[in-house]
Design an enzyme around this catalytic site. Structure first.
Site, PDB file in Angstrom:
ATOM      1  NE  ARG A 171      -4.078  -1.926   0.409  1.00  0.00           N
ATOM      2  CZ  ARG A 171      -4.101  -3.200  -0.004  1.00  0.00           C
ATOM      3  NH1 ARG A 171      -3.067  -3.702  -0.657  1.00  0.00           N
ATOM      4  NH2 ARG A 171      -5.148  -3.962   0.208  1.00  0.00           N
TER       5      ARG A 171
ATOM      6  CB  SER B 237      -8.541  -1.368   4.521  1.00  0.00           C
ATOM      7  OG  SER B 237      -8.936  -2.634   4.070  1.00  0.00           O
TER       8      SER B 237
ATOM      9  CD  GLU C 192      -5.670   1.004   2.119  1.00  0.00           C
ATOM     10  OE1 GLU C 192      -5.526  -0.112   2.622  1.00  0.00           O
ATOM     11  OE2 GLU C 192      -6.472   1.244   1.186  1.00  0.00           O
TER      12      GLU C 192
HETATM   13  P1  FAD Z   1      -8.565   8.780  -5.301  1.00  0.00           P
HETATM   14  O1  FAD Z   1      -9.260   8.474  -4.033  1.00  0.00           O
HETATM   15  O2  FAD Z   1      -9.207   9.741  -6.230  1.00  0.00           O
HETATM   16  O3  FAD Z   1      -7.102   9.308  -4.976  1.00  0.00           O
HETATM   17  C1  FAD Z   1      -6.281   8.652  -4.047  1.00  0.00           C
HETATM   18  C2  FAD Z   1      -4.970   9.440  -3.935  1.00  0.00           C
HETATM   19  O4  FAD Z   1      -4.270   9.393  -5.174  1.00  0.00           O
HETATM   20  C3  FAD Z   1      -5.185  10.936  -3.651  1.00  0.00           C
HETATM   21  O5  FAD Z   1      -4.113  11.370  -2.861  1.00  0.00           O
HETATM   22  C4  FAD Z   1      -5.132  11.591  -5.031  1.00  0.00           C
HETATM   23  O6  FAD Z   1      -4.684  12.927  -4.977  1.00  0.00           O
HETATM   24  C5  FAD Z   1      -4.132  10.694  -5.745  1.00  0.00           C
HETATM   25  N1  FAD Z   1      -4.402  10.516  -7.177  1.00  0.00           N
HETATM   26  C6  FAD Z   1      -5.507   9.960  -7.744  1.00  0.00           C
HETATM   27  N2  FAD Z   1      -5.353   9.883  -9.072  1.00  0.00           N
HETATM   28  C7  FAD Z   1      -4.143  10.430  -9.365  1.00  0.00           C
HETATM   29  C8  FAD Z   1      -3.420  10.660 -10.573  1.00  0.00           C
HETATM   30  N3  FAD Z   1      -3.907  10.310 -11.770  1.00  0.00           N
HETATM   31  N4  FAD Z   1      -2.208  11.241 -10.481  1.00  0.00           N
HETATM   32  C9  FAD Z   1      -1.691  11.602  -9.275  1.00  0.00           C
HETATM   33  N5  FAD Z   1      -2.319  11.429  -8.113  1.00  0.00           N
HETATM   34  C10 FAD Z   1      -3.534  10.832  -8.148  1.00  0.00           C
HETATM   35  N6  FAD Z   1      -7.519  -0.539  -2.306  1.00  0.00           N
HETATM   36  C11 FAD Z   1      -6.741  -1.628  -2.460  1.00  0.00           C
HETATM   37  O7  FAD Z   1      -5.527  -1.498  -2.664  1.00  0.00           O
HETATM   38  N7  FAD Z   1      -7.245  -2.870  -2.382  1.00  0.00           N
HETATM   39  C12 FAD Z   1      -8.553  -3.114  -2.160  1.00  0.00           C
HETATM   40  O8  FAD Z   1      -8.978  -4.263  -2.104  1.00  0.00           O
HETATM   41  C13 FAD Z   1      -9.423  -1.988  -2.006  1.00  0.00           C
HETATM   42  N8  FAD Z   1     -10.729  -2.173  -1.756  1.00  0.00           N
HETATM   43  C14 FAD Z   1     -11.542  -1.085  -1.598  1.00  0.00           C
HETATM   44  C15 FAD Z   1     -12.902  -1.317  -1.350  1.00  0.00           C
HETATM   45  C16 FAD Z   1     -13.772  -0.244  -1.201  1.00  0.00           C
HETATM   46  C17 FAD Z   1     -15.228  -0.510  -0.937  1.00  0.00           C
HETATM   47  C18 FAD Z   1     -13.271   1.077  -1.314  1.00  0.00           C
HETATM   48  C19 FAD Z   1     -14.216   2.242  -1.198  1.00  0.00           C
HETATM   49  C20 FAD Z   1     -11.925   1.311  -1.537  1.00  0.00           C
HETATM   50  C21 FAD Z   1     -11.039   0.221  -1.680  1.00  0.00           C
HETATM   51  N9  FAD Z   1      -9.661   0.392  -1.908  1.00  0.00           N
HETATM   52  C22 FAD Z   1      -8.856  -0.692  -2.088  1.00  0.00           C
HETATM   53  C23 FAD Z   1      -9.085   1.744  -1.948  1.00  0.00           C
HETATM   54  C24 FAD Z   1      -9.190   2.441  -3.331  1.00  0.00           C
HETATM   55  O9  FAD Z   1     -10.204   1.885  -4.100  1.00  0.00           O
HETATM   56  C25 FAD Z   1      -7.887   2.376  -4.110  1.00  0.00           C
HETATM   57  O10 FAD Z   1      -6.847   2.946  -3.375  1.00  0.00           O
HETATM   58  C26 FAD Z   1      -7.972   3.065  -5.473  1.00  0.00           C
HETATM   59  O11 FAD Z   1      -6.813   2.836  -6.222  1.00  0.00           O
HETATM   60  C27 FAD Z   1      -8.192   4.584  -5.343  1.00  0.00           C
HETATM   61  O12 FAD Z   1      -8.476   5.073  -6.622  1.00  0.00           O
HETATM   62  P2  FAD Z   1      -9.182   6.465  -6.843  1.00  0.00           P
HETATM   63  O13 FAD Z   1      -9.128   6.755  -8.302  1.00  0.00           O
HETATM   64  O14 FAD Z   1     -10.525   6.463  -6.241  1.00  0.00           O
HETATM   65  O15 FAD Z   1      -8.205   7.434  -6.053  1.00  0.00           O
HETATM   66  N1  EPU Z   2     -11.181  -9.883  10.716  1.00  0.00           N
HETATM   67  C1  EPU Z   2     -11.807  -9.891  11.930  1.00  0.00           C
HETATM   68  N2  EPU Z   2     -12.756  -8.941  12.160  1.00  0.00           N
HETATM   69  C2  EPU Z   2     -13.106  -8.020  11.242  1.00  0.00           C
HETATM   70  C3  EPU Z   2     -12.455  -8.025   9.995  1.00  0.00           C
HETATM   71  C4  EPU Z   2     -11.474  -8.961   9.747  1.00  0.00           C
HETATM   72  O1  EPU Z   2     -11.531 -10.709  12.792  1.00  0.00           O
HETATM   73  O2  EPU Z   2     -13.984  -7.217  11.542  1.00  0.00           O
HETATM   74  C5  EPU Z   2     -10.143 -10.895  10.451  1.00  0.00           C
HETATM   75  C6  EPU Z   2     -10.746 -12.183   9.901  1.00  0.00           C
HETATM   76  O3  EPU Z   2     -10.150 -13.265  10.569  1.00  0.00           O
HETATM   77  C7  EPU Z   2     -10.309 -12.211   8.465  1.00  0.00           C
HETATM   78  C8  EPU Z   2      -9.026 -11.384   8.486  1.00  0.00           C
HETATM   79  O4  EPU Z   2      -9.218 -10.425   9.527  1.00  0.00           O
HETATM   80  O5  EPU Z   2     -10.070 -13.508   8.032  1.00  0.00           O
HETATM   81  C9  EPU Z   2      -8.742 -10.671   7.187  1.00  0.00           C
HETATM   82  O6  EPU Z   2      -9.896  -9.957   6.785  1.00  0.00           O
HETATM   83  P1  EPU Z   2     -10.249  -9.731   5.240  1.00  0.00           P
HETATM   84  O7  EPU Z   2     -10.078 -11.010   4.491  1.00  0.00           O
HETATM   85  O8  EPU Z   2     -11.573  -9.064   5.176  1.00  0.00           O
HETATM   86  O9  EPU Z   2      -9.108  -8.801   4.720  1.00  0.00           O
HETATM   87  P2  EPU Z   2      -8.460  -7.488   5.364  1.00  0.00           P
HETATM   88  O10 EPU Z   2      -7.127  -7.858   5.894  1.00  0.00           O
HETATM   89  O11 EPU Z   2      -9.417  -6.825   6.273  1.00  0.00           O
HETATM   90  C10 EPU Z   2      -7.180  -6.840   3.182  1.00  0.00           C
HETATM   91  C11 EPU Z   2      -6.966  -5.567   2.432  1.00  0.00           C
HETATM   92  C12 EPU Z   2      -8.166  -5.305   1.530  1.00  0.00           C
HETATM   93  C13 EPU Z   2      -8.269  -6.439   0.524  1.00  0.00           C
HETATM   94  C14 EPU Z   2      -8.446  -7.759   1.292  1.00  0.00           C
HETATM   95  C15 EPU Z   2      -8.378  -8.953   0.366  1.00  0.00           C
HETATM   96  C16 EPU Z   2      -5.540  -4.116   3.724  1.00  0.00           C
HETATM   97  C17 EPU Z   2      -5.446  -2.963   4.628  1.00  0.00           C
HETATM   98  N3  EPU Z   2      -6.762  -4.473   3.348  1.00  0.00           N
HETATM   99  O12 EPU Z   2      -8.292  -6.635   4.030  1.00  0.00           O
HETATM  100  O13 EPU Z   2      -7.955  -4.087   0.829  1.00  0.00           O
HETATM  101  O14 EPU Z   2      -9.349  -6.261  -0.335  1.00  0.00           O
HETATM  102  O15 EPU Z   2      -7.393  -7.918   2.260  1.00  0.00           O
HETATM  103  O16 EPU Z   2      -7.084  -9.085  -0.123  1.00  0.00           O
HETATM  104  O17 EPU Z   2      -4.523  -4.686   3.346  1.00  0.00           O
HETATM  105  C18 EPU Z   2      -8.244  -1.738   0.967  1.00  0.00           C
HETATM  106  O18 EPU Z   2      -7.017  -1.646   0.899  1.00  0.00           O
HETATM  107  O19 EPU Z   2      -9.006  -0.734   1.021  1.00  0.00           O
HETATM  108  C19 EPU Z   2      -8.861  -3.056   0.988  1.00  0.00           C
HETATM  109  C20 EPU Z   2     -10.175  -3.251   1.111  1.00  0.00           C
END
Ligand code: FAD
Ligand code: EPU
Length: 342
Positions: free
Chosen positions: A162, A236, A338
């Site tokens: 991240r 997250s 994050e």
């Molecule tokens: P924004 O929120 O618009 O921007 C994020 C940052 O990047 C800001 O600082 C912005 O200024 C900068 N930025 C954006 N675009 C550019 C650009 N073109 N050039 C320079 N700077 C830029 N992330 C994960 O890694 N894994 C996950 O599984 C994951 N699951 C998610 C689930 C949910 C429900 C949500 C809401 C978010 C999740 N995220 C996850 C976080 C997020 O989706 C990612 O970080 C995604 O890449 C952000 O993209 P965005 O275009 O919305 O960025």
């Molecule tokens: N867990 C709990 N309680 C909770 C949530 C999670 O006990 O309320 C425990 C469970 O045991 C579960 C474990 O945590 O098995 C891991 O949870 P989960 O599989 O939901 O994944 P996470 O670690 O919470 C990470 C990433 C996600 C990504 C998923 C799948 C980070 C910070 N988050 O979540 O990314 O989608 O794994 O790979 O690394 C994001 O970055 O925004 C994001 C959603």
């Protein structure tokens, strides 16, 4: 190119925080971007993608520039790979689906991550055992002060969990314009992470494919994570903390049920969701499902902070600080955010 004044950013961030931007404009190519910053050289700028990884805590006094650069092109291929260049303003999930439909493999595990292509390198997006770094070839970014386009190779980006140079060393200095991905013609399937295999079985999949993995990931994500269209959130809120083997051993002794994953460097990654679930504000049993006014902790995923409607960014920050404090007190582990606070 239309420059709007004093507009609400609520539709432009998935947390649904209602702050205003003094100026707001979209750009579809580097010429428009260059013109925007030349015309408004005295203003601070914020480049915006899909707004799914930001938490807005105040009105933005400068110029918000929404990246709308589109286009997907196959730039090169070799025996094993196809190199695909995508505009930063392409929606990430649609890009993933586009690649799957052409049988280009490597990003199927990253299905349904919200946001745009341009932000994917910002924090080296990752999910279900795959990270962007593994399929990244290069990117083009525009230096907002020097007004020149620079190409970043994999090594230049300093990708970590991240993390990238764009989140640290070069914070707010560049607008990413295009990202080129190195995708595989023959897939290598990643099914060992989380519940993917179990989900594929439930789906009755006999023959593995990138399409099937994508569908499995979509099903898991939909069941676990709140849809920002329904309830404001940015995924997250904290990173999963990494600790040394010895620290992990002593925590495990005290908390045998602790959830952790071994890393190749010998350290352990703790599930921050579990840590948060084990802690609580005074008078409650757990943070999970906690709500104060419209700021809360999701009832099914303690790592996701939510806005039930009209929470301010500062209310969410305040809640996150309290959570952090209780996790330090109980486990001695410091959670790192994050989400980007703006
Ligand atoms: P924004 O929120 O618009 O921007 C994020 C940052 O990047 C800001 O600082 C912005 O200024 C900068 N930025 C954006 N675009 C550019 C650009 N073109 N050039 C320079 N700077 C830029 N992330 C994960 O890694 N894994 C996950 O599984 C994951 N699951 C998610 C689930 C949910 C429900 C949500 C809401 C978010 C999740 N995220 C996850 C976080 C997020 O989706 C990612 O970080 C995604 O890449 C952000 O993209 P965005 O275009 O919305 O960025
Ligand atoms: N867990 C709990 N309680 C909770 C949530 C999670 O006990 O309320 C425990 C469970 O045991 C579960 C474990 O945590 O098995 C891991 O949870 P989960 O599989 O939901 O994944 P996470 O670690 O919470 C990470 C990433 C996600 C990504 C998923 C799948 C980070 C910070 N988050 O979540 O990314 O989608 O794994 O790979 O690394 C994001 O970055 O925004 C994001 C959603």
């Amino acid at each position: 190119m239309q420059i709007q004044e004093n507009i609400s950013l609520k539709p432009f961030n998935t947390f649904g925080i209602d702050v205003r931007a003094r100026f707001f404009a979209s750009f579809s190519n580097v010429e428009e971007l260059s013109e925007l910053i030349t015309r408004h050289s005295s203003l601070s700028t914020l480049v915006l993608g899909g707004g799914s990884n930001i938490l807005l805590t105040k009105d933005v006094g400068g110029l918000v520039m929404k990246n709308e650069i589109k286009g997907i092109t196959e730039v090169h291929e070799d025996e094993e790979h196809v190199y695909v260049k995508a505009g930063a303003g392409e929606n990430w999930h649609e890009f993933v689906q586009y690649c799957i439909s052409r049988n280009w493999a490597g990003i199927e595990n990253l299905s349904l991550i919200p946001g745009n292509v341009g932000a994917s390198p910002m924090q080296n997006i990752g999910a279900y055992g795959v990270e962007l770094a593994g399929v990244f070839s290069n990117l083009e970014a525009f230096h907002l002060k020097d007004k020149e386009i620079i190409t970043f190779s994999l090594n230049d980006c300093g990708f970590g969990y991240r993390d990238s140079v764009f989140k640290n060393k070069y914070k707010d200095q560049f607008a990413i314009l295009h990202v080129t991905f190195r995708l595989r013609k023959k897939p290598i399937f990643h099914t060992s992470y989380g519940a993917i295999r179990e989900e594929l079985e439930k789906m009755g999949i006999k023959e593995l494919s990138i399409e099937a993995i994508s569908q499995a990931v979509i099903r898991i994500r939909t069941s676990k994570l709140p849809d920002p269209k329904v309830i404001g959130n940015a995924g997250s809120f904290f990173k999963n903390p990494e600790i040394s083997n010895s620290r992990f051993e002593s925590l495990k002794e005290k908390f045998p049920a602790i959830v952790a994953y071994p890393l190749v460097n010998g350290n352990f990654k703790l599930a921050a969701g579990w840590l948060i679930e084990q802690c609580a504000p005074q008078g409650f049993l757990t943070w999970k499902g906690y709500r104060k006014r419209d700021a809360g902790v999701h009832p099914n995923q303690a790592l996701v902070l939510v806005n039930y409607g009209n929470a301010s960014g500062n209310e969410i920050v305040e809640l996150s600080e309290k959570i952090k404090q209780t996790v330090i007190e109980k486990f001695g582990v410091e959670l790192e955010r994050e989400v980007n606070i703006i």
